[in-house]
Design a protein around this motif. Structure first.
Motif, PDB file in Angstrom:
ATOM      1  N   GLU A   1       0.841  -1.202   0.000  1.00  0.00           N
ATOM      2  CA  GLU A   1       0.000   0.000   0.000  1.00  0.00           C
ATOM      3  C   GLU A   1       0.874   1.249   0.000  1.00  0.00           C
ATOM      4  O   GLU A   1       0.627   2.202  -0.745  1.00  0.00           O
ATOM      5  N   MET A   2       1.893   1.258   0.855  1.00  0.00           N
ATOM      6  CA  MET A   2       2.792   2.408   0.923  1.00  0.00           C
ATOM      7  C   MET A   2       3.587   2.568  -0.372  1.00  0.00           C
ATOM      8  O   MET A   2       3.788   3.688  -0.853  1.00  0.00           O
ATOM      9  N   THR A   3       4.015   1.452  -0.944  1.00  0.00           N
ATOM     10  CA  THR A   3       4.767   1.512  -2.202  1.00  0.00           C
ATOM     11  C   THR A   3       3.925   2.135  -3.308  1.00  0.00           C
ATOM     12  O   THR A   3       4.409   2.973  -4.086  1.00  0.00           O
ATOM     13  N   GLY A   4       2.653   1.748  -3.379  1.00  0.00           N
ATOM     14  CA  GLY A   4       1.768   2.330  -4.390  1.00  0.00           C
ATOM     15  C   GLY A   4       1.601   3.825  -4.208  1.00  0.00           C
ATOM     16  O   GLY A   4       1.593   4.588  -5.188  1.00  0.00           O
ATOM     17  N   LEU A   5       1.460   4.261  -2.967  1.00  0.00           N
ATOM     18  CA  LEU A   5       1.291   5.688  -2.706  1.00  0.00           C
ATOM     19  C   LEU A   5       2.553   6.465  -3.052  1.00  0.00           C
ATOM     20  O   LEU A   5       2.483   7.593  -3.549  1.00  0.00           O
ATOM     21  N   VAL A   6       3.715   5.870  -2.816  1.00  0.00           N
ATOM     22  CA  VAL A   6       4.978   6.526  -3.158  1.00  0.00           C
ATOM     23  C   VAL A   6       5.168   6.578  -4.674  1.00  0.00           C
ATOM     24  O   VAL A   6       5.469   7.629  -5.251  1.00  0.00           O
ATOM     25  N   GLN A   7       4.985   5.435  -5.314  1.00  0.00           N
ATOM     26  CA  GLN A   7       5.280   5.350  -6.746  1.00  0.00           C
ATOM     27  C   GLN A   7       4.215   5.996  -7.621  1.00  0.00           C
ATOM     28  O   GLN A   7       4.527   6.580  -8.662  1.00  0.00           O
ATOM     29  N   GLN A   8       2.949   5.889  -7.218  1.00  0.00           N
ATOM     30  CA  GLN A   8       1.876   6.424  -8.051  1.00  0.00           C
ATOM     31  C   GLN A   8       1.287   7.732  -7.521  1.00  0.00           C
ATOM     32  O   GLN A   8       0.705   8.489  -8.281  1.00  0.00           O
ATOM     33  N   GLY A   9       1.437   7.960  -6.231  1.00  0.00           N
ATOM     34  CA  GLY A   9       0.857   9.166  -5.640  1.00  0.00           C
ATOM     35  C   GLY A   9       1.870  10.217  -5.264  1.00  0.00           C
ATOM     36  O   GLY A   9       1.491  11.314  -4.819  1.00  0.00           O
TER      37      GLY A   9
END
Length: 368
Positions: free
Chosen positions: A317-325
Protein backbone atom coordinates in the motif's frame (compact mmCIF):
# COMPACT_ATOMS: atom_id res chain seq x y z
CA UNK A 1 13.98 12.36 3.10
CA UNK A 2 12.53 14.01 0.02
CA UNK A 3 14.23 11.98 -2.72
CA UNK A 4 13.27 8.54 -4.06
CA UNK A 5 12.39 5.98 -1.40
CA UNK A 6 13.95 2.57 -1.92
CA UNK A 7 12.04 -0.66 -1.37
CA UNK A 8 14.16 -1.58 1.65
CA UNK A 9 13.16 1.62 3.44
CA UNK A 10 9.49 0.96 2.72
CA UNK A 11 9.79 -2.58 4.04
CA UNK A 12 11.53 -1.40 7.24
CA UNK A 13 9.22 1.55 7.90
CA UNK A 14 7.10 1.06 11.05
CA UNK A 15 3.45 0.60 10.13
CA UNK A 16 0.14 0.86 11.95
CA UNK A 17 -2.98 -0.90 10.65
CA UNK A 18 -6.50 -0.07 11.81
CA UNK A 19 -8.65 -1.72 9.12
CA UNK A 20 -7.82 -5.35 8.36
CA UNK A 21 -10.36 -8.19 8.12
CA UNK A 22 -9.31 -11.51 9.62
CA UNK A 23 -11.36 -13.46 7.06
CA UNK A 24 -9.80 -11.41 4.27
CA UNK A 25 -6.16 -12.06 5.14
CA UNK A 26 -5.64 -15.83 5.19
CA UNK A 27 -2.66 -17.53 3.60
CA UNK A 28 -3.78 -19.47 0.49
CA UNK A 29 -1.98 -22.56 1.79
CA UNK A 30 -3.94 -22.37 5.03
CA UNK A 31 -7.23 -22.15 3.16
CA UNK A 32 -6.29 -25.17 1.07
CA UNK A 33 -5.08 -27.28 4.00
CA UNK A 34 -8.11 -26.67 6.21
CA UNK A 35 -10.51 -27.08 3.30
CA UNK A 36 -9.01 -30.50 2.59
CA UNK A 37 -9.42 -31.49 6.23
CA UNK A 38 -13.08 -30.49 6.47
CA UNK A 39 -14.10 -31.55 2.96
CA UNK A 40 -14.83 -28.06 1.67
CA UNK A 41 -14.59 -27.76 -2.11
CA UNK A 42 -12.46 -24.88 -3.39
CA UNK A 43 -12.78 -23.30 -6.84
CA UNK A 44 -9.23 -24.31 -7.81
CA UNK A 45 -7.08 -27.07 -6.26
CA UNK A 46 -3.57 -25.63 -6.64
CA UNK A 47 -2.38 -23.32 -3.83
CA UNK A 48 -0.62 -20.87 -6.15
CA UNK A 49 -3.65 -20.76 -8.42
CA UNK A 50 -5.92 -20.33 -5.39
CA UNK A 51 -4.23 -17.12 -4.32
CA UNK A 52 -4.55 -15.77 -7.84
CA UNK A 53 -8.20 -16.85 -7.98
CA UNK A 54 -8.95 -14.78 -4.89
CA UNK A 55 -7.27 -11.73 -6.41
CA UNK A 56 -8.94 -12.12 -9.81
CA UNK A 57 -12.34 -12.60 -8.23
CA UNK A 58 -11.99 -9.52 -6.04
CA UNK A 59 -10.89 -7.52 -9.08
CA UNK A 60 -13.54 -8.87 -11.44
CA UNK A 61 -16.06 -6.07 -11.07
CA UNK A 62 -18.68 -8.66 -10.08
CA UNK A 63 -20.07 -8.21 -6.57
CA UNK A 64 -21.31 -11.80 -6.56
CA UNK A 65 -17.87 -13.16 -7.39
CA UNK A 66 -16.23 -10.86 -4.85
CA UNK A 67 -18.56 -12.08 -2.10
CA UNK A 68 -17.93 -15.68 -3.11
CA UNK A 69 -14.33 -15.32 -2.00
CA UNK A 70 -15.44 -14.88 1.61
CA UNK A 71 -17.61 -18.00 1.41
CA UNK A 72 -14.39 -19.99 1.16
CA UNK A 73 -12.40 -18.18 3.84
CA UNK A 74 -15.24 -18.17 6.36
CA UNK A 75 -15.84 -21.88 5.67
CA UNK A 76 -12.35 -22.74 6.94
CA UNK A 77 -12.75 -20.62 10.10
CA UNK A 78 -15.39 -22.62 11.98
CA UNK A 79 -13.33 -24.80 14.33
CA UNK A 80 -11.44 -23.61 17.41
CA UNK A 81 -8.07 -24.77 16.13
CA UNK A 82 -8.63 -23.12 12.74
CA UNK A 83 -9.51 -19.75 14.25
CA UNK A 84 -6.42 -19.97 16.45
CA UNK A 85 -4.25 -20.78 13.44
CA UNK A 86 -5.65 -18.04 11.21
CA UNK A 87 -5.29 -15.40 13.94
CA UNK A 88 -1.75 -16.55 14.83
CA UNK A 89 -0.67 -16.40 11.19
CA UNK A 90 -2.25 -12.97 10.76
CA UNK A 91 -0.19 -11.55 13.61
CA UNK A 92 3.00 -13.18 12.33
CA UNK A 93 2.46 -12.03 8.73
CA UNK A 94 1.68 -8.46 9.74
CA UNK A 95 4.69 -8.28 12.04
CA UNK A 96 6.95 -9.57 9.27
CA UNK A 97 5.60 -6.72 7.11
CA UNK A 98 6.73 -4.14 9.65
CA UNK A 99 3.37 -3.60 11.34
CA UNK A 100 3.93 -2.66 14.98
CA UNK A 101 0.27 -2.25 15.91
CA UNK A 102 -2.79 -3.78 14.27
CA UNK A 103 -6.52 -3.88 14.95
CA UNK A 104 -7.98 -6.96 13.33
CA UNK A 105 -11.72 -7.18 12.77
CA UNK A 106 -14.12 -10.03 12.10
CA UNK A 107 -17.77 -10.94 12.72
CA UNK A 108 -18.06 -13.68 15.40
CA UNK A 109 -21.60 -14.48 14.25
CA UNK A 110 -20.14 -15.87 11.01
CA UNK A 111 -18.06 -18.51 12.81
CA UNK A 112 -20.66 -20.57 14.65
CA UNK A 113 -21.27 -23.42 12.20
CA UNK A 114 -18.81 -25.71 13.97
CA UNK A 115 -20.70 -25.47 17.23
CA UNK A 116 -18.67 -22.71 18.91
CA UNK A 117 -20.37 -20.05 20.97
CA UNK A 118 -19.75 -16.35 20.35
CA UNK A 119 -17.54 -16.19 23.43
CA UNK A 120 -15.55 -19.22 22.31
CA UNK A 121 -14.94 -17.60 18.91
CA UNK A 122 -13.53 -14.46 20.52
CA UNK A 123 -11.41 -16.50 22.90
CA UNK A 124 -9.99 -18.60 20.04
CA UNK A 125 -9.06 -15.53 18.03
CA UNK A 126 -7.41 -13.99 21.08
CA UNK A 127 -5.44 -17.15 21.73
CA UNK A 128 -4.16 -17.07 18.16
CA UNK A 129 -3.24 -13.40 18.26
CA UNK A 130 -1.39 -13.88 21.56
CA UNK A 131 0.53 -16.82 20.15
CA UNK A 132 1.35 -14.81 17.04
CA UNK A 133 2.57 -11.87 19.11
CA UNK A 134 4.86 -14.18 21.06
CA UNK A 135 6.29 -15.77 17.92
CA UNK A 136 6.78 -12.40 16.26
CA UNK A 137 8.62 -11.05 19.29
CA UNK A 138 10.91 -14.11 19.26
CA UNK A 139 11.63 -13.39 15.57
CA UNK A 140 12.63 -9.81 16.40
CA UNK A 141 9.50 -8.23 14.90
CA UNK A 142 7.29 -7.33 17.88
CA UNK A 143 3.66 -6.42 17.26
CA UNK A 144 0.76 -5.33 19.46
CA UNK A 145 -2.68 -6.48 18.28
CA UNK A 146 -6.29 -5.80 19.24
CA UNK A 147 -9.62 -7.27 18.19
CA UNK A 148 -12.46 -5.28 16.65
CA UNK A 149 -15.61 -7.34 17.12
CA UNK A 150 -17.91 -6.75 14.16
CA UNK A 151 -21.69 -7.00 13.76
CA UNK A 152 -23.27 -7.43 10.34
CA UNK A 153 -25.47 -4.48 9.45
CA UNK A 154 -28.04 -6.60 7.58
CA UNK A 155 -28.53 -8.88 10.62
CA UNK A 156 -30.28 -8.28 13.93
CA UNK A 157 -27.56 -9.26 16.41
CA UNK A 158 -25.75 -5.95 16.88
CA UNK A 159 -26.78 -5.48 20.54
CA UNK A 160 -25.72 -9.05 21.28
CA UNK A 161 -22.36 -8.47 19.58
CA UNK A 162 -21.94 -5.18 21.42
CA UNK A 163 -22.42 -7.00 24.73
CA UNK A 164 -19.93 -9.62 23.53
CA UNK A 165 -17.36 -6.90 22.87
CA UNK A 166 -17.89 -5.47 26.35
CA UNK A 167 -17.45 -8.89 27.97
CA UNK A 168 -14.09 -9.36 26.28
CA UNK A 169 -12.69 -5.83 26.51
CA UNK A 170 -10.13 -7.04 29.05
CA UNK A 171 -9.24 -10.02 26.88
CA UNK A 172 -8.06 -8.44 23.64
CA UNK A 173 -11.15 -6.63 22.32
CA UNK A 174 -10.47 -2.93 21.82
CA UNK A 175 -13.61 -1.87 19.96
CA UNK A 176 -16.76 -2.60 17.95
CA UNK A 177 -17.53 -2.31 14.25
CA UNK A 178 -20.44 -2.86 11.90
CA UNK A 179 -19.87 -4.05 8.35
CA UNK A 180 -21.80 -5.27 5.33
CA UNK A 181 -23.74 -3.64 2.53
CA UNK A 182 -24.36 0.05 3.26
CA UNK A 183 -27.23 0.70 0.83
CA UNK A 184 -30.51 -0.14 2.49
CA UNK A 185 -28.89 -0.92 5.84
CA UNK A 186 -28.14 2.41 7.52
CA UNK A 187 -26.13 2.37 10.76
CA UNK A 188 -29.06 4.01 12.57
CA UNK A 189 -30.79 0.58 12.54
CA UNK A 190 -28.36 -0.35 15.31
CA UNK A 191 -28.87 2.53 17.73
CA UNK A 192 -29.56 0.16 20.61
CA UNK A 193 -26.08 -1.31 20.21
CA UNK A 194 -24.41 2.07 19.89
CA UNK A 195 -26.22 3.43 22.91
CA UNK A 196 -25.04 0.45 24.94
CA UNK A 197 -21.45 0.89 23.74
CA UNK A 198 -21.38 4.61 24.52
CA UNK A 199 -22.68 3.95 28.02
CA UNK A 200 -19.93 1.34 28.43
CA UNK A 201 -17.25 3.76 27.15
CA UNK A 202 -16.23 1.30 24.44
CA UNK A 203 -14.74 2.53 21.17
CA UNK A 204 -16.71 2.31 17.91
CA UNK A 205 -15.82 2.34 14.23
CA UNK A 206 -18.41 2.05 11.45
CA UNK A 207 -18.03 1.01 7.82
CA UNK A 208 -19.41 4.08 6.06
CA UNK A 209 -18.74 6.05 2.91
CA UNK A 210 -17.30 3.17 0.88
CA UNK A 211 -20.01 1.99 -1.52
CA UNK A 212 -22.60 4.50 -0.32
CA UNK A 213 -22.28 8.25 0.02
CA UNK A 214 -22.72 11.13 2.42
CA UNK A 215 -25.93 9.96 4.15
CA UNK A 216 -24.08 6.88 5.43
CA UNK A 217 -21.22 9.01 6.74
CA UNK A 218 -23.59 11.55 8.30
CA UNK A 219 -25.53 8.86 10.16
CA UNK A 220 -22.35 7.19 11.37
CA UNK A 221 -20.97 10.47 12.69
CA UNK A 222 -23.98 12.46 13.85
CA UNK A 223 -26.52 9.78 14.78
CA UNK A 224 -24.38 6.85 15.89
CA UNK A 225 -21.42 8.79 17.31
CA UNK A 226 -18.66 6.77 15.69
CA UNK A 227 -15.06 7.36 16.72
CA UNK A 228 -13.70 6.46 13.26
CA UNK A 229 -14.99 5.95 9.74
CA UNK A 230 -14.28 2.62 8.08
CA UNK A 231 -13.19 3.79 4.62
CA UNK A 232 -15.01 7.14 4.50
CA UNK A 233 -13.65 7.77 1.01
CA UNK A 234 -16.98 9.21 -0.17
CA UNK A 235 -16.44 12.26 2.03
CA UNK A 236 -15.05 13.60 -1.25
CA UNK A 237 -18.68 14.07 -2.35
CA UNK A 238 -18.76 17.02 0.07
CA UNK A 239 -15.53 18.65 -1.13
CA UNK A 240 -15.28 21.00 -4.10
CA UNK A 241 -11.77 21.36 -5.50
CA UNK A 242 -11.35 24.94 -6.69
CA UNK A 243 -7.86 24.64 -8.14
CA UNK A 244 -4.61 26.29 -7.24
CA UNK A 245 -3.27 26.65 -3.72
CA UNK A 246 -4.53 28.37 -0.59
CA UNK A 247 -2.47 30.63 1.67
CA UNK A 248 -0.96 27.60 3.41
CA UNK A 249 0.17 25.99 0.16
CA UNK A 250 -2.53 23.33 0.29
CA UNK A 251 -4.92 22.55 -2.58
CA UNK A 252 -7.65 25.17 -2.70
CA UNK A 253 -10.93 23.48 -1.88
CA UNK A 254 -14.34 24.31 -0.42
CA UNK A 255 -15.53 21.91 2.23
CA UNK A 256 -19.22 21.24 2.78
CA UNK A 257 -20.65 21.21 6.27
CA UNK A 258 -20.19 17.47 6.80
CA UNK A 259 -16.63 17.36 5.41
CA UNK A 260 -15.75 20.38 7.51
CA UNK A 261 -17.16 18.70 10.62
CA UNK A 262 -15.22 15.48 9.98
CA UNK A 263 -11.98 17.41 9.53
CA UNK A 264 -12.58 19.79 12.44
CA UNK A 265 -13.41 16.94 14.82
CA UNK A 266 -10.36 14.96 13.61
CA UNK A 267 -12.50 11.91 12.87
CA UNK A 268 -10.07 9.33 11.42
CA UNK A 269 -10.61 7.93 7.94
CA UNK A 270 -9.63 4.27 7.59
CA UNK A 271 -8.76 4.48 3.91
CA UNK A 272 -7.84 1.33 1.98
CA UNK A 273 -6.40 2.41 -1.39
CA UNK A 274 -6.10 -0.92 -3.23
CA UNK A 275 -9.45 -2.19 -1.98
CA UNK A 276 -11.14 1.12 -2.81
CA UNK A 277 -9.92 0.81 -6.39
CA UNK A 278 -11.22 -2.77 -6.61
CA UNK A 279 -14.69 -1.78 -5.37
CA UNK A 280 -14.87 1.25 -7.65
CA UNK A 281 -14.64 3.85 -4.88
CA UNK A 282 -11.54 5.20 -6.66
CA UNK A 283 -10.32 4.86 -10.24
CA UNK A 284 -6.64 4.24 -9.45
CA UNK A 285 -4.06 4.64 -6.69
CA UNK A 286 -2.76 7.76 -8.44
CA UNK A 287 -6.26 9.27 -8.49
CA UNK A 288 -7.33 8.01 -5.08
CA UNK A 289 -8.71 10.83 -2.90
CA UNK A 290 -6.32 9.86 -0.11
CA UNK A 291 -3.69 12.22 -1.52
CA UNK A 292 -5.99 15.22 -1.54
CA UNK A 293 -7.45 14.34 1.86
CA UNK A 294 -3.91 14.13 3.23
CA UNK A 295 -3.02 17.51 1.77
CA UNK A 296 -6.23 19.01 3.21
CA UNK A 297 -5.15 17.61 6.59
CA UNK A 298 -8.00 15.23 7.26
CA UNK A 299 -6.93 12.55 9.73
CA UNK A 300 -5.95 10.06 7.05
CA UNK A 301 -4.79 6.52 7.77
CA UNK A 302 -3.59 3.84 5.32
CA UNK A 303 -4.94 0.29 5.55
CA UNK A 304 -5.12 -3.04 3.73
CA UNK A 305 -8.78 -4.09 4.22
CA UNK A 306 -8.48 -7.65 2.81
CA UNK A 307 -4.88 -8.70 2.21
CA UNK A 308 -5.72 -11.97 0.47
CA UNK A 309 -8.41 -10.63 -1.85
CA UNK A 310 -6.43 -7.52 -2.74
CA UNK A 311 -3.09 -9.32 -2.92
CA UNK A 312 -1.67 -6.57 -0.78
CA UNK A 313 0.25 -5.71 2.38
CA UNK A 314 1.00 -2.50 4.22
CA UNK A 315 4.35 -2.30 2.43
CA UNK A 316 2.59 -2.65 -0.93
CA UNK A 317 0.00 0.00 0.00
CA UNK A 318 2.79 2.41 0.92
CA UNK A 319 4.77 1.51 -2.20
CA UNK A 320 1.77 2.33 -4.39
CA UNK A 321 1.29 5.69 -2.71
CA UNK A 322 4.98 6.53 -3.16
CA UNK A 323 5.28 5.35 -6.75
CA UNK A 324 1.88 6.42 -8.05
CA UNK A 325 0.86 9.17 -5.64
CA UNK A 326 4.20 10.89 -5.14
CA UNK A 327 4.18 10.39 -1.37
CA UNK A 328 7.32 11.05 0.67
CA UNK A 329 8.69 9.28 3.72
CA UNK A 330 7.45 12.25 5.78
CA UNK A 331 3.93 11.61 4.44
CA UNK A 332 4.13 7.97 5.49
CA UNK A 333 5.41 8.95 8.94
CA UNK A 334 2.53 11.42 9.31
CA UNK A 335 -0.21 8.91 8.46
CA UNK A 336 1.41 6.28 10.69
CA UNK A 337 1.34 8.64 13.66
CA UNK A 338 -2.23 9.55 12.69
CA UNK A 339 -3.17 5.90 12.93
CA UNK A 340 -1.66 5.47 16.38
CA UNK A 341 -3.34 8.65 17.59
CA UNK A 342 -6.60 7.07 16.39
CA UNK A 343 -6.02 3.58 17.82
CA UNK A 344 -8.40 2.15 20.39
CA UNK A 345 -5.79 1.29 23.00
CA UNK A 346 -5.13 3.54 26.03
CA UNK A 347 -3.34 6.84 25.49
CA UNK A 348 -0.17 5.84 27.33
CA UNK A 349 0.23 2.76 25.13
CA UNK A 350 -0.29 4.82 21.98
CA UNK A 351 2.22 7.40 23.14
CA UNK A 352 4.78 4.73 23.98
CA UNK A 353 4.52 3.29 20.46
CA UNK A 354 4.71 6.73 18.83
CA UNK A 355 7.68 7.93 20.83
CA UNK A 356 9.46 4.62 21.33
CA UNK A 357 8.88 2.83 18.03
CA UNK A 358 7.43 4.90 15.18
CA UNK A 359 9.41 8.12 15.51
CA UNK A 360 12.77 6.38 16.06
CA UNK A 361 12.00 3.97 13.24
CA UNK A 362 11.37 6.75 10.75
CA UNK A 363 14.34 8.76 12.08
CA UNK A 364 16.60 5.83 11.18
CA UNK A 365 15.21 6.04 7.65
CA UNK A 366 15.88 9.79 7.46
CA UNK A 367 12.45 11.22 8.28
CA UNK A 368 11.37 13.28 11.26
Amino acid sequence: MTGPIDSDSLARAPKVLLHDHLDGGLRPATVAEIAAEIGHTLPVPDVAELGEWFRRSADSGSLERYLETFVHTVAVMQRHEDLVRVAREAAIDLAADGVVYAEIRYAPEQHLEGGLSLDEVVAAVQQGLAEGEKEAASAGTPIRTGQLVTAMRHAARSREIAELAERHRDNGVVGFDIAGAEAGFPPSRHLDAFGYLHEANLHVTIHAGEAFGLPSIWEAVQVCGTDRLGHGVRIMDDIEVIGGKDEYGRPAAKLGRLAGWVRDKRIPLELCPTSNVQTGAASSIAEHPIGLLKDLRFRVTVNTDNRLMSGTSMTQEMTGLVQQGGWTLEDLRWVTINALKSAFIPFDERLALIEGVVKPGYARLGAG
